[in-house]
Design a protein around this motif. Structure first.
Motif, PDB file in Angstrom:
ATOM      1  N   PRO A  75       0.796  -1.237   0.000  1.00 50.33           N
ATOM      2  CA  PRO A  75       0.000   0.000   0.000  1.00 50.33           C
ATOM      3  C   PRO A  75       0.825   1.282   0.000  1.00 50.33           C
ATOM      4  N   TRP A  76       2.003   1.258   0.635  1.00 51.46           N
ATOM      5  CA  TRP A  76       2.809   2.477   0.721  1.00 51.46           C
ATOM      6  C   TRP A  76       3.545   2.794  -0.573  1.00 51.46           C
ATOM      7  N   SER A  77       3.620   1.835  -1.513  1.00 51.63           N
ATOM      8  CA  SER A  77       4.500   1.952  -2.679  1.00 51.63           C
ATOM      9  C   SER A  77       3.745   2.345  -3.944  1.00 51.63           C
ATOM     10  N   ASP A  78       4.329   3.284  -4.694  1.00 55.67           N
ATOM     11  CA  ASP A  78       3.849   3.649  -6.029  1.00 55.67           C
ATOM     12  C   ASP A  78       5.093   3.991  -6.846  1.00 55.67           C
ATOM     13  N   PHE A  79       5.737   2.941  -7.358  1.00 57.25           N
ATOM     14  CA  PHE A  79       7.071   3.108  -7.941  1.00 57.25           C
ATOM     15  C   PHE A  79       7.046   4.102  -9.102  1.00 57.25           C
ATOM     16  N   PRO A  80       8.017   5.057  -9.111  1.00 54.32           N
ATOM     17  CA  PRO A  80       8.028   6.083 -10.158  1.00 54.32           C
ATOM     18  C   PRO A  80       8.823   5.663 -11.401  1.00 54.32           C
ATOM     19  N   PHE A  81       8.240   5.929 -12.560  1.00 58.91           N
ATOM     20  CA  PHE A  81       8.888   5.659 -13.838  1.00 58.91           C
ATOM     21  C   PHE A  81       9.034   6.966 -14.615  1.00 58.91           C
ATOM     22  N   VAL A  82      10.094   7.048 -15.431  1.00 62.64           N
ATOM     23  CA  VAL A  82      10.265   8.112 -16.410  1.00 62.64           C
ATOM     24  C   VAL A  82      10.184   7.443 -17.780  1.00 62.64           C
ATOM     25  N   LEU A  83       9.183   7.816 -18.579  1.00 57.89           N
ATOM     26  CA  LEU A  83       8.943   7.179 -19.869  1.00 57.89           C
ATOM     27  C   LEU A  83       9.489   8.062 -20.988  1.00 57.89           C
ATOM     28  N   LEU A  84      10.416   7.513 -21.788  1.00 55.82           N
ATOM     29  CA  LEU A  84      11.007   8.240 -22.907  1.00 55.82           C
ATOM     30  C   LEU A  84      10.177   8.002 -24.156  1.00 55.82           C
ATOM     31  N   THR A  85       9.737   9.097 -24.786  1.00 50.84           N
ATOM     32  CA  THR A  85       8.979   9.019 -26.035  1.00 50.84           C
ATOM     33  C   THR A  85       9.656   9.911 -27.065  1.00 50.84           C
ATOM     34  N   PHE A  86       9.214   9.786 -28.327  1.00 50.17           N
ATOM     35  CA  PHE A  86       9.738  10.648 -29.371  1.00 50.17           C
ATOM     36  C   PHE A  86       8.964  11.952 -29.392  1.00 50.17           C
ATOM     37  N   ARG A  87       9.659  13.033 -29.705  1.00 55.13           N
ATOM     38  CA  ARG A  87       9.035  14.347 -29.715  1.00 55.13           C
ATOM     39  C   ARG A  87       7.874  14.367 -30.709  1.00 55.13           C
TER      40      ARG A  87
END
Length: 358
Positions: A75-87
């Motif tokens: 419940p305490w966790s919401d793992f952060p992601f950085v998603l790379l996309t094309f402009r």
């Protein structure tokens, strides 16, 4: 701390994204680890601060295992992601829904933009870890509270049983209501005194020396009363029983024995005998230079109470030797091999010597 704790994971299997991102982060003191496939990413996610993933790398892979890991977070966790996309390309809604806590970063990106996105994600993960610690502490606190409540119920039952034993013993040893009142009041005061020592020790253990000091300090100082023995900590039930026994011995010494005259002396010494399975407390109470002592014609209240309080305990053995020079009382008791009953700070067979107030 796990070896990958705080690292940024990089899942960018195509192109030079991993190499470029790793160099940018390294320049600002952020460590990273490149992974090639989703199973390898999942292996290191629990200890990482965040993950930088490319949209094409996820779209061309089987994402079911990653979805299962994300959905199974505590419940305490919401793992952060950085998603790379094309402009200019809209992020695939399937990936946004899959990752949940996601920051979109278009390529080509400025180094500062990547650094800020990673730092923000890592800060969020750090706060989640702090929430984990807080929740874990709350859980332990609640468990500890439940243990204490159960222990309190146990202690209250034992205390009531002790009071009942005192009343029964006093009833058969006195001849008037006033005498009964005085005897019972003195014994309850002794019980309360040992209870205060237990409370100061959070009901874990009480030093044997402190119990003796508490019972003997009203009757003399270090010139008349000597305590000799190693530091021994006693569990609550045994501490209460010994407190009552020492009270009876001290009261008798003050009325009839060595502590009833200015020249009288008392020595209490003890040792711990240890083997592979248990500890044994061996104690001697020796009175000297008081009134001449003779064997009493009948068993007194104090003797009966000591037998009642200690007689049923494991390994219990005691003796009353009425020498003309003074009473000699011997006691042996088994101690459990546990933190709340044992030797603290000094070897078992090396005595620590000191007067009453030392």
């Amino acid at each position: 701390m796990p070896p990958d704790s705080g690292r940024v994971l990089l899942l960018t299997p195509e192109g030079r994204d991993a190499e470029v991102a790793s160099a940018i982060l390294r320049n600002v003191g952020i460590t990273s680890r490149a992974v090639r496939v989703i199973p390898e990413l999942i292996e290191h996610l629990p200890e990482a601060s965040c993950a930088v993933v490319s949209a094409e790398g996820l779209l061309r892979a089987d994402r079911q295992e990653l979805a299962a890991w994300i959905n199974s977070q505590p419940p305490w966790s919401d793992f952060p992601f950085v998603l790379l996309t094309f402009r200019g390309a809209a992020p695939d809604p399937r990936l946004v829904e899959l990752l949940g806590n996601v920051t979109i970063l278009e390529r080509p990106f400025h180094p500062n933009v990547l650094v800020n996105a990673v730092r923000s994600a890592a800060r969020a993960r750090r706060r989640q870890r702090e929430a984990e610690l807080y929740l874990d502490e709350r859980r332990r606190s609640e468990e500890h509270k439940e243990i204490l409540i159960r222990e309190l119920h146990h202690r209250v039952k034992n205390m009531l049983a002790t009071v009942q034993a005192l009343i029964r013993a006093a009833t058969t040893a006195v001849g008037s209501v006033a005498e009964f009142r005085d005897i019972l009041s003195a014994r309850l005061q002794s019980l309360a005194q040992t209870h205060d020592l237990l409370l100061a020790g959070d009901w874990q253990a009480v030093p044997l020396r402190e119990i003796l000091r508490g019972e003997l300090s009203p009757f003399g100082d270090g010139m008349r009363i000597q305590l000799e023995g190693p530091e021994v900590e006693l569990p609550p039930d045994l501490a209460l029983a010994l407190g009552m026994a020492f009270h009876e011995l001290a009261t008798n010494a003050a009325k009839y024995g060595a502590l009833s005259t200015p020249a009288g002396r008392l020595e209490v010494n003890w040792e711990i005998r240890a083997d592979d399975t248990e500890l044994e407390l061996a104690l001697r109470w020796v009175e000297r230079d008081g009134p001449s002592v003779t064997q009493p014609g009948r068993q007194g209240f104090g003797t009966k109470l000591i037998q009642r309080m200690l007689g049923s305990r494991k390994g219990a053995g005691f003796s009353f030797d009425f020498q003309p020079s003074g009473l000699e009382f011997g006691l042996t008791l088994s101690l459990e091999q546990q933190p709340s009953a044992g030797i603290a700070g000094v070897p078992a067979r090396i005595p620590a010597v000191g007067p009453l107030g030392a």
